[in-house]
Design a protein around this motif. Sequence first.
Motif, PDB file in Angstrom:
ATOM      1  N   GLN A  81       1.107   2.094  -2.303  1.00  0.00           N
ATOM      2  CA  GLN A  81       0.664   3.183  -1.455  1.00  0.00           C
ATOM      3  C   GLN A  81      -0.491   2.731  -0.591  1.00  0.00           C
ATOM      4  O   GLN A  81      -1.319   1.959  -1.010  1.00  0.00           O
ATOM      5  N   LYS A  82      -0.516   3.259   0.602  1.00  0.00           N
ATOM      6  CA  LYS A  82      -1.546   2.816   1.522  1.00  0.00           C
ATOM      7  C   LYS A  82      -2.871   3.534   1.309  1.00  0.00           C
ATOM      8  O   LYS A  82      -3.915   3.016   1.630  1.00  0.00           O
ATOM      9  N   ASP A  83      -2.842   4.730   0.762  1.00  0.00           N
ATOM     10  CA  ASP A  83      -4.093   5.489   0.670  1.00  0.00           C
ATOM     11  C   ASP A  83      -4.588   5.631  -0.762  1.00  0.00           C
ATOM     12  O   ASP A  83      -5.172   6.618  -1.135  1.00  0.00           O
ATOM     13  N   PHE A  84      -4.339   4.622  -1.570  1.00  0.00           N
ATOM     14  CA  PHE A  84      -4.748   4.720  -2.967  1.00  0.00           C
ATOM     15  C   PHE A  84      -6.234   4.402  -3.111  1.00  0.00           C
ATOM     16  O   PHE A  84      -6.680   3.333  -2.710  1.00  0.00           O
ATOM     17  N   PRO A  85      -7.008   5.339  -3.671  1.00  0.00           N
ATOM     18  CA  PRO A  85      -8.424   5.046  -3.808  1.00  0.00           C
ATOM     19  C   PRO A  85      -8.664   4.114  -4.989  1.00  0.00           C
ATOM     20  O   PRO A  85      -8.524   4.522  -6.138  1.00  0.00           O
ATOM     21  N   ALA A  86      -8.994   2.876  -4.718  1.00  0.00           N
ATOM     22  CA  ALA A  86      -9.282   1.945  -5.804  1.00  0.00           C
ATOM     23  C   ALA A  86     -10.127   0.822  -5.249  1.00  0.00           C
ATOM     24  O   ALA A  86      -9.920   0.377  -4.129  1.00  0.00           O
ATOM     25  N   SER A  87     -11.089   0.366  -6.032  1.00  0.00           N
ATOM     26  CA  SER A  87     -11.898  -0.759  -5.579  1.00  0.00           C
ATOM     27  C   SER A  87     -11.195  -2.053  -5.958  1.00  0.00           C
ATOM     28  O   SER A  87     -10.331  -2.078  -6.830  1.00  0.00           O
ATOM     29  N   VAL A  88     -11.578  -3.133  -5.274  1.00  0.00           N
ATOM     30  CA  VAL A  88     -10.963  -4.430  -5.522  1.00  0.00           C
ATOM     31  C   VAL A  88     -11.120  -4.823  -6.986  1.00  0.00           C
ATOM     32  O   VAL A  88     -10.177  -5.278  -7.638  1.00  0.00           O
ATOM     33  N   GLN A 104     -15.482  -3.338  -2.550  1.00  0.00           N
ATOM     34  CA  GLN A 104     -14.871  -2.641  -1.412  1.00  0.00           C
ATOM     35  C   GLN A 104     -13.635  -1.871  -1.817  1.00  0.00           C
ATOM     36  O   GLN A 104     -13.016  -2.135  -2.847  1.00  0.00           O
ATOM     37  N   SER A 105     -13.279  -0.941  -0.965  1.00  0.00           N
ATOM     38  CA  SER A 105     -12.086  -0.156  -1.223  1.00  0.00           C
ATOM     39  C   SER A 105     -10.855  -0.934  -0.757  1.00  0.00           C
ATOM     40  O   SER A 105     -10.838  -1.488   0.337  1.00  0.00           O
TER      41      SER A 105
END
Lengths: 268, 275
Positions: free
Chosen positions: A78-85, A124-125
């Motif tokens: 998914q392109k809008d998944f909120p997760a940090s590296v 970073q996100s």
Amino acid sequence: MKDVSFSISAGDYLCIVGENGSGKTTLMRTLLGLKKPDSGQVLFGDGCSVGSNSAGGGDKSCKQNHKIGYLPQKSNLQKDFPASVMEIVLSGTLNESGLFYTRKQKKKAVSAMESLGILDLKKQSFMELSGGQQQRVLLARALCATEDILFLDEPVAGLDPKVTLEMYEMIRTLNEIGITIVMISHDIEAALEYSNHILHLNKDVDFFGTTEEYKKTELCEHYLCHIPDHLHHDDDCEICNEHQHLHEHTKDHLHDHDCEICDEGGER
Amino acid sequence: MIRIIAEMLSYPFLVRALICGVLLSVCASLLGVSLVLKRYSMIGDGLSHVGFGALAIATAFHWAPLAVSIPVVVAAAFLLLRLNENTKIKGDAAIALISTGALAIGILVVSLTTGVNIDIYNYMFGSVLAIDKTSFFVSIGACVVIIVLFLLFYNRIFAVTFDEDFTRATQARSSGIHILIALLTAVVIVLGMRLMGALLISALIIFPALTSMRVFKSYKKVTVSAAILSAVCFVIGIFCSYTISIPVGATVVVINIIAFLIFFLIGKIRIRKQQ
């Protein structure tokens, strides 16, 4: 797909090539244990089936967990998944036992990020990164999951030429430190350059062997001439002749100002 | 205002509703982050309709409501997940089928037996009086279990939510996470339904996650923010509902909408500042 039978040894670099719909992805999903084969088996060196490693695991006698790493096709994410590296890379270490991350797992994640040059992106996100950076993050996650074998599904799809080259070099480095590579690729030239084994699929196995052998086959020439390529042109090949125009000038790296395609594409 | 709060706290049923509501909101939002990101938002909605059908039938035959509806909704949750994996009927269509089907059966049973009475009305739109002593303790117990399980499996839930294929291929122990999420969602929905209303409960699952995602960009921050936001919205909601005498479920949803708009604006302003 039927009659697909091949074996790879530790340290190999296998490229799976073939046209769209030839069963490359199906084969890889089967290898990964995501899809049950209608018949047949996928076995590791000690005779354990791949199913014992994942969902629906059957073989209880296999105590050893085969650690595999996987770089999925990016379009599956998914392109809008909120997760940090960091969160994503750490999730690769979860095949070790335990529910919470240990210091050892964190170390592993950090060293994986370091070796791929993305340590500074740690906080970073994921969704704000460039395509190349995202691929590196996913590769770092795959590295956390394995030290033995990496499955890559079109790792350079959608990347620009420079980043593509970097990606291939990175994969080569990983292979050199002893990780077995199994890669699906549309990029036949790169496959010929980097891999040492080729599996050419077309519903069944058209070719399986070393890259050197593959280069000598007609199959390879035929496949190559479909791609605007700077080396190959086959006068007997229909597709080649159709695209002759394109082939002829790309083949010499010449730029022709009178040629439409040249002018459109700029210098090649 | 302090006087009103003291007055509210002097009613045992309101205290029960407040404690239960806050816990259920937190549970719903925790599960909601995963459900929204997996594109399963409508599962909550579908399950609540199934829950309504089950409750209607239980009421008609004078069975214990929770004892009937929890197993039925859990079964429906499994069925929906199964259908989602099956490509012949697409997930969203499957949910629509099951939810409207269950609602229709519930309405038929109601009209053939008791008729639409106050109980049925409360099941649909929620009631602050719904939490009696038994369901109070059941809810608290269930919520504690859900929160503990969520914290224990947090990392695995993240892995499965982010990339199911990768997780299934590389990790042996993550295969049950799906089922766990479905099961817990079913329980939260049944328990929260009578307070919030069958038609409104899925808002508790979807809104906090979606709202938090406007501003926060890491999974942990989104999860924590959703839990806090959800609890705060419920408290404000029940307070407003008491002071203005409006239904609690609808009020909580409206507060959640306001929170969403605020977060949406904050997110937009942030992006503009970055540019």
